[in-house]
Scaffold this motif. Sequence first.
Motif, PDB file in Angstrom:
ATOM      1  N   ALA A 204       0.821  -1.206   0.000  1.00 55.68           N
ATOM      2  CA  ALA A 204       0.000   0.000   0.000  1.00 55.68           C
ATOM      3  C   ALA A 204       0.860   1.262   0.000  1.00 55.68           C
ATOM      4  N   ALA A 205       1.933   1.231   0.796  1.00 56.37           N
ATOM      5  CA  ALA A 205       2.779   2.423   0.914  1.00 56.37           C
ATOM      6  C   ALA A 205       3.672   2.623  -0.300  1.00 56.37           C
ATOM      7  N   ASP A 206       4.215   1.542  -0.822  1.00 58.94           N
ATOM      8  CA  ASP A 206       5.253   1.643  -1.849  1.00 58.94           C
ATOM      9  C   ASP A 206       4.761   1.451  -3.273  1.00 58.94           C
ATOM     10  N   ALA A 207       3.585   0.885  -3.455  1.00 60.55           N
ATOM     11  CA  ALA A 207       3.081   0.624  -4.808  1.00 60.55           C
ATOM     12  C   ALA A 207       1.706   1.223  -5.037  1.00 60.55           C
ATOM     13  N   TRP A 208       0.767   0.954  -4.108  1.00 58.21           N
ATOM     14  CA  TRP A 208      -0.609   1.419  -4.301  1.00 58.21           C
ATOM     15  C   TRP A 208      -0.698   2.939  -4.233  1.00 58.21           C
ATOM     16  N   LEU A 209      -0.116   3.539  -3.191  1.00 59.04           N
ATOM     17  CA  LEU A 209      -0.239   4.983  -3.016  1.00 59.04           C
ATOM     18  C   LEU A 209       0.410   5.785  -4.145  1.00 59.04           C
ATOM     19  N   PRO A 210       1.636   5.462  -4.594  1.00 58.29           N
ATOM     20  CA  PRO A 210       2.218   6.223  -5.703  1.00 58.29           C
ATOM     21  C   PRO A 210       1.415   6.158  -6.993  1.00 58.29           C
ATOM     22  N   ALA A 211       0.572   5.157  -7.124  1.00 59.30           N
ATOM     23  CA  ALA A 211      -0.239   5.048  -8.332  1.00 59.30           C
ATOM     24  C   ALA A 211      -1.334   6.113  -8.386  1.00 59.30           C
ATOM     25  N   ARG A 212      -1.683   6.681  -7.257  1.00 64.15           N
ATOM     26  CA  ARG A 212      -2.794   7.647  -7.220  1.00 64.15           C
ATOM     27  C   ARG A 212      -2.549   8.824  -8.154  1.00 64.15           C
ATOM     28  N   SER A 213      -1.353   9.364  -8.130  1.00 65.17           N
ATOM     29  CA  SER A 213      -1.083  10.545  -8.963  1.00 65.17           C
ATOM     30  C   SER A 213      -1.158  10.205 -10.446  1.00 65.17           C
ATOM     31  N   ILE A 214      -0.779   8.981 -10.816  1.00 73.48           N
ATOM     32  CA  ILE A 214      -0.854   8.560 -12.225  1.00 73.48           C
ATOM     33  C   ILE A 214      -2.307   8.486 -12.671  1.00 73.48           C
ATOM     34  N   VAL A 215      -3.164   7.907 -11.831  1.00 71.91           N
ATOM     35  CA  VAL A 215      -4.578   7.792 -12.165  1.00 71.91           C
ATOM     36  C   VAL A 215      -5.247   9.165 -12.140  1.00 71.91           C
ATOM     37  N   GLU A 216      -4.867   9.982 -11.192  1.00 77.18           N
ATOM     38  CA  GLU A 216      -5.428  11.329 -11.098  1.00 77.18           C
ATOM     39  C   GLU A 216      -5.126  12.132 -12.358  1.00 77.18           C
ATOM     40  N   ASP A 217      -3.907  12.014 -12.860  1.00 79.01           N
ATOM     41  CA  ASP A 217      -3.522  12.698 -14.091  1.00 79.01           C
ATOM     42  C   ASP A 217      -4.315  12.162 -15.290  1.00 79.01           C
ATOM     43  N   ALA A 218      -4.473  10.830 -15.358  1.00 74.42           N
ATOM     44  CA  ALA A 218      -5.221  10.232 -16.463  1.00 74.42           C
ATOM     45  C   ALA A 218      -6.675  10.681 -16.448  1.00 74.42           C
ATOM     46  N   LEU A 219      -7.249  10.785 -15.267  1.00 67.70           N
ATOM     47  CA  LEU A 219      -8.639  11.217 -15.154  1.00 67.70           C
ATOM     48  C   LEU A 219      -8.790  12.680 -15.560  1.00 67.70           C
ATOM     49  N   ALA A 220      -7.826  13.490 -15.194  1.00 67.28           N
ATOM     50  CA  ALA A 220      -7.878  14.919 -15.533  1.00 67.28           C
ATOM     51  C   ALA A 220      -7.736  15.152 -17.034  1.00 67.28           C
ATOM     52  N   ARG A 221      -6.980  14.279 -17.722  1.00 68.44           N
ATOM     53  CA  ARG A 221      -6.686  14.481 -19.143  1.00 68.44           C
ATOM     54  C   ARG A 221      -7.618  13.699 -20.066  1.00 68.44           C
ATOM     55  N   ARG A 222      -8.641  13.056 -19.529  1.00 69.87           N
ATOM     56  CA  ARG A 222      -9.418  12.128 -20.342  1.00 69.87           C
ATOM     57  C   ARG A 222     -10.167  12.823 -21.481  1.00 69.87           C
ATOM     58  N   VAL A 233      -6.093   7.377 -20.258  1.00 69.68           N
ATOM     59  CA  VAL A 233      -4.815   6.779 -20.642  1.00 69.68           C
ATOM     60  C   VAL A 233      -3.821   6.963 -19.509  1.00 69.68           C
ATOM     61  N   LEU A 234      -3.268   5.857 -19.015  1.00 71.03           N
ATOM     62  CA  LEU A 234      -2.253   5.914 -17.961  1.00 71.03           C
ATOM     63  C   LEU A 234      -0.888   6.215 -18.572  1.00 71.03           C
ATOM     64  N   SER A 235      -0.128   7.108 -17.949  1.00 69.61           N
ATOM     65  CA  SER A 235       1.216   7.411 -18.433  1.00 69.61           C
ATOM     66  C   SER A 235       2.145   6.219 -18.256  1.00 69.61           C
ATOM     67  N   GLN A 236       1.833   5.361 -17.305  1.00 70.91           N
ATOM     68  CA  GLN A 236       2.508   4.074 -17.145  1.00 70.91           C
ATOM     69  C   GLN A 236       1.572   3.150 -16.391  1.00 70.91           C
ATOM     70  N   PHE A 237       1.762   1.850 -16.591  1.00 69.24           N
ATOM     71  CA  PHE A 237       0.867   0.908 -15.921  1.00 69.24           C
ATOM     72  C   PHE A 237       1.025   1.002 -14.414  1.00 69.24           C
ATOM     73  N   CYS A 238      -0.076   0.881 -13.708  1.00 62.55           N
ATOM     74  CA  CYS A 238      -0.067   0.882 -12.244  1.00 62.55           C
ATOM     75  C   CYS A 238      -1.375   0.252 -11.776  1.00 62.55           C
ATOM     76  N   PRO A 239      -1.480  -0.107 -10.495  1.00 61.69           N
ATOM     77  CA  PRO A 239      -2.767  -0.602  -9.967  1.00 61.69           C
ATOM     78  C   PRO A 239      -3.750   0.559  -9.879  1.00 61.69           C
ATOM     79  N   TRP A 240      -4.651   0.646 -10.856  1.00 60.34           N
ATOM     80  CA  TRP A 240      -5.456   1.850 -11.038  1.00 60.34           C
ATOM     81  C   TRP A 240      -6.891   1.756 -10.545  1.00 60.34           C
ATOM     82  N   LYS A 241      -7.413   0.568 -10.360  1.00 59.01           N
ATOM     83  CA  LYS A 241      -8.855   0.422 -10.162  1.00 59.01           C
ATOM     84  C   LYS A 241      -9.361   1.106  -8.892  1.00 59.01           C
ATOM     85  N   ASP A 242      -8.760   0.817  -7.749  1.00 58.58           N
ATOM     86  CA  ASP A 242      -9.231   1.421  -6.510  1.00 58.58           C
ATOM     87  C   ASP A 242      -9.173   2.943  -6.582  1.00 58.58           C
TER      88      ASP A 242
END
Length: 339
Positions: A204-222, A233-242
Amino acid sequence: MADTAAPMKRSSLTIGTHDGTFHCDECLATHILRNTDKYRDARVLRSRDPAKLASCDIVVDVGAELDASQSKFDHHQRGFTRVFKDGSLGHSIKLSSAGLVYEQFGRDVIGARLGSAASDANVDAVYLHVYKSFVMPIDAVDNGVMPFDSTDAPRYTDTTSVSSRVGKLNPRWNETVDATGIDERFETAVKLVGAEFDAAVSYAADAWLPARSIVEDALARRTDVHSSGQIAVLSQFCPWKDHLYTLEDEAGLSEDAKPLYVLYQDSSGGWRVQCVSATPSSFNNRKSLPEPWCGVRDAALDELSGIPGCVFVHANGFIGGNKTYDGALAMAVKAVEWS
């Protein structure tokens, strides 16, 4: 002079399966095969190259073909409806590669474990029980089958959760363990759950949380990706669903403004278009990929969709692939517009 050289040892057989992300079903299929006499020393070749797979002695979870006589055990092909052939289980869950291999080899493996013939009644009873309690959930999850439908009765029961594993550390009904022994098992259970918890916190700390900014950016640019705003579109793959569901709620998005599809680059350099599920725990999609594409691959999918570079669309329509970003985007756009 007589030839005294030792006979050459036969090279081990090869199990073929797909490369990229691995899943529980082909891992279990491989384990089952390695518990048979024939494939005990088999090596694994992971590839999607048909020429390489053709050199394998058995192929599981890839190849879009089921033919036991040719040692081919895939379940991704369009029109596949095979369920476990013992009708007494009374379910409609399609087999994954795990179930297909278990159905073919399971009785022999269990017979060897029990020291009995595969036709023995006890072997048959264990074989059916192991399928229902262990293999069936793996088949179900791999095929996107939810454990509950509209009734209260579950389609299957998952007995491999951490709670179940802890429970199995307790003394069995037919063994005697003293208080000291039970305390030792308790400490083992603490370590097991502790390790799971520590891993969950670390993830959660090292993988899940850093993914938030990637998903947030993708949502803003949709809306820059497509005017509908329904493709992210994700700038890089990450756990995005939650993160996606949480960020949508935080932004107060209406249903028609939420993404239907998420695009990301896979490990091979190609691109995936994945459907957003209706809820975080659902196997149902907000909108699946077009049904005529489901289970179709490569050139046939290019022709059917009118989009070059297609790789596949899963038989259940929840994910597809294209060799390029432009191709994956074109698939998503057509899916948005498809009715």
